[in-house]
Design a protein around this motif. Structure first.
Motif, PDB file in Angstrom:
ATOM      1  N   LEU A   1       1.865   2.871  -3.259  1.00 58.51           N
ATOM      2  CA  LEU A   1       0.799   3.523  -4.013  1.00 58.51           C
ATOM      3  C   LEU A   1       0.587   4.964  -3.547  1.00 58.51           C
ATOM      4  CD1 LEU A   1      -1.824   0.632  -4.069  1.00 58.51           C
ATOM      5  CD2 LEU A   1      -0.227   1.280  -5.872  1.00 58.51           C
TER       6      LEU A   1
ATOM      7  N   THR B   1     -14.699   4.291  -8.415  1.00 59.41           N
ATOM      8  CA  THR B   1     -14.801   2.956  -8.991  1.00 59.41           C
ATOM      9  C   THR B   1     -16.191   2.779  -9.578  1.00 59.41           C
ATOM     10  OG1 THR B   1     -13.301   2.136  -7.289  1.00 59.41           O
ATOM     11  CG2 THR B   1     -14.555   0.494  -8.502  1.00 59.41           C
TER      12      THR B   1
ATOM     13  N   VAL C   1       0.826  -1.188   0.000  1.00 63.47           N
ATOM     14  CA  VAL C   1       0.000   0.000   0.000  1.00 63.47           C
ATOM     15  C   VAL C   1       0.874   1.257   0.000  1.00 63.47           C
ATOM     16  CG1 VAL C   1      -1.712   1.294   1.324  1.00 63.47           C
ATOM     17  CG2 VAL C   1      -1.963  -1.151   1.075  1.00 63.47           C
TER      18      VAL C   1
ATOM     19  N   GLY D   1      -9.734  -8.047 -10.236  1.00 60.12           N
ATOM     20  CA  GLY D   1      -8.431  -7.395 -10.097  1.00 60.12           C
ATOM     21  C   GLY D   1      -8.555  -5.885 -10.044  1.00 60.12           C
ATOM     22  N   ALA D   2      -9.456  -5.319 -10.858  1.00 55.98           N
ATOM     23  CA  ALA D   2      -9.670  -3.867 -10.859  1.00 55.98           C
ATOM     24  C   ALA D   2     -10.244  -3.402  -9.522  1.00 55.98           C
ATOM     25  CB  ALA D   2     -10.599  -3.473 -12.005  1.00 55.98           C
TER      26      ALA D   2
ATOM     27  N   THR E   1      -7.709   8.591  -9.115  1.00 57.15           N
ATOM     28  CA  THR E   1      -7.791   7.507 -10.087  1.00 57.15           C
ATOM     29  C   THR E   1      -9.233   7.102 -10.355  1.00 57.15           C
ATOM     30  OG1 THR E   1      -5.669   6.683  -9.269  1.00 57.15           O
ATOM     31  CG2 THR E   1      -6.987   5.148 -10.554  1.00 57.15           C
TER      32      THR E   1
ATOM     33  N   VAL F   1     -11.310   3.969 -11.774  1.00 55.46           N
ATOM     34  CA  VAL F   1     -11.207   2.546 -12.078  1.00 55.46           C
ATOM     35  C   VAL F   1     -12.545   2.120 -12.677  1.00 55.46           C
ATOM     36  CG1 VAL F   1     -10.886   0.227 -11.144  1.00 55.46           C
ATOM     37  CG2 VAL F   1      -9.552   2.128 -10.227  1.00 55.46           C
TER      38      VAL F   1
ATOM     39  N   ALA G   1      -9.923  -4.925  -6.625  1.00 51.84           N
ATOM     40  CA  ALA G   1      -8.877  -5.083  -5.596  1.00 51.84           C
ATOM     41  C   ALA G   1      -7.883  -3.920  -5.674  1.00 51.84           C
ATOM     42  CB  ALA G   1      -8.163  -6.422  -5.777  1.00 51.84           C
ATOM     43  N   TYR G   2      -7.525  -3.521  -6.887  1.00 50.38           N
ATOM     44  CA  TYR G   2      -6.606  -2.386  -7.060  1.00 50.38           C
ATOM     45  C   TYR G   2      -7.231  -1.109  -6.501  1.00 50.38           C
ATOM     46  CZ  TYR G   2      -3.646   1.072  -9.403  1.00 50.38           C
ATOM     47  OH  TYR G   2      -2.816   2.127  -9.678  1.00 50.38           O
ATOM     48  N   ALA G   3      -8.507  -0.886  -6.798  1.00 49.25           N
ATOM     49  CA  ALA G   3      -9.192   0.301  -6.280  1.00 49.25           C
ATOM     50  C   ALA G   3      -9.203   0.296  -4.750  1.00 49.25           C
ATOM     51  CB  ALA G   3     -10.615   0.369  -6.827  1.00 49.25           C
TER      52      ALA G   3
ATOM     53  N   ARG H   1      -6.991  -1.125  -2.777  1.00 52.98           N
ATOM     54  CA  ARG H   1      -5.636  -0.827  -2.299  1.00 52.98           C
ATOM     55  C   ARG H   1      -5.331   0.667  -2.435  1.00 52.98           C
ATOM     56  NH1 ARG H   1      -3.326  -4.638  -5.884  1.00 52.98           N
ATOM     57  NH2 ARG H   1      -1.531  -3.274  -6.079  1.00 52.98           N
ATOM     58  N   LEU H   2      -5.784   1.291  -3.520  1.00 51.12           N
ATOM     59  CA  LEU H   2      -5.589   2.733  -3.673  1.00 51.12           C
ATOM     60  C   LEU H   2      -6.277   3.488  -2.543  1.00 51.12           C
ATOM     61  CD1 LEU H   2      -6.098   3.120  -7.526  1.00 51.12           C
ATOM     62  CD2 LEU H   2      -3.983   3.532  -6.276  1.00 51.12           C
TER      63      LEU H   2
END
Length: 85
Positions: free
Chosen positions: A4, A40, A1, A23-24, A10, A12, A26-28, A30-31
């Protein structure tokens, strides 16, 4: 984390039936944990064209994606996160 931290706000986008949706999301997440402003959006599953930028025919998913991109780029950017001193 931590790696980032400092990224810009961002957007998403993911298709609700897309193979990269999990995956998208999960990335959001973490951001957000890193303190990044994230929007998102899951785009409704309507069948995906080869290109969302230049869909060959009217395509609800392309129109929804383009509308989200326009709104994100036209919105004022939030201030960067404060760095600890």
């Amino acid at each position: 984390v931590q790696r980032l931290a400092g990224l810009p706000p961002t957007l998403v986008l993911a298709g609700e039936d897309g193979p990269m949706r999990d995956g998208a999301l999960a990335y959001a997440a973490r951001l957000e944990q890193a303190g990044i402003a994230v929007r998102t959006v899951l785009i409704a599953a309507t069948g995906w064209p080869e290109s969302l930028e230049q869909a060959p025919q009217p395509c609800p998913c392309a129109e929804a994606t383009q509308a989200q991109l326009r709104a994100f780029l036209q919105a004022p950017m939030p201030p960067p996160p404060m760095k600890p001193s």
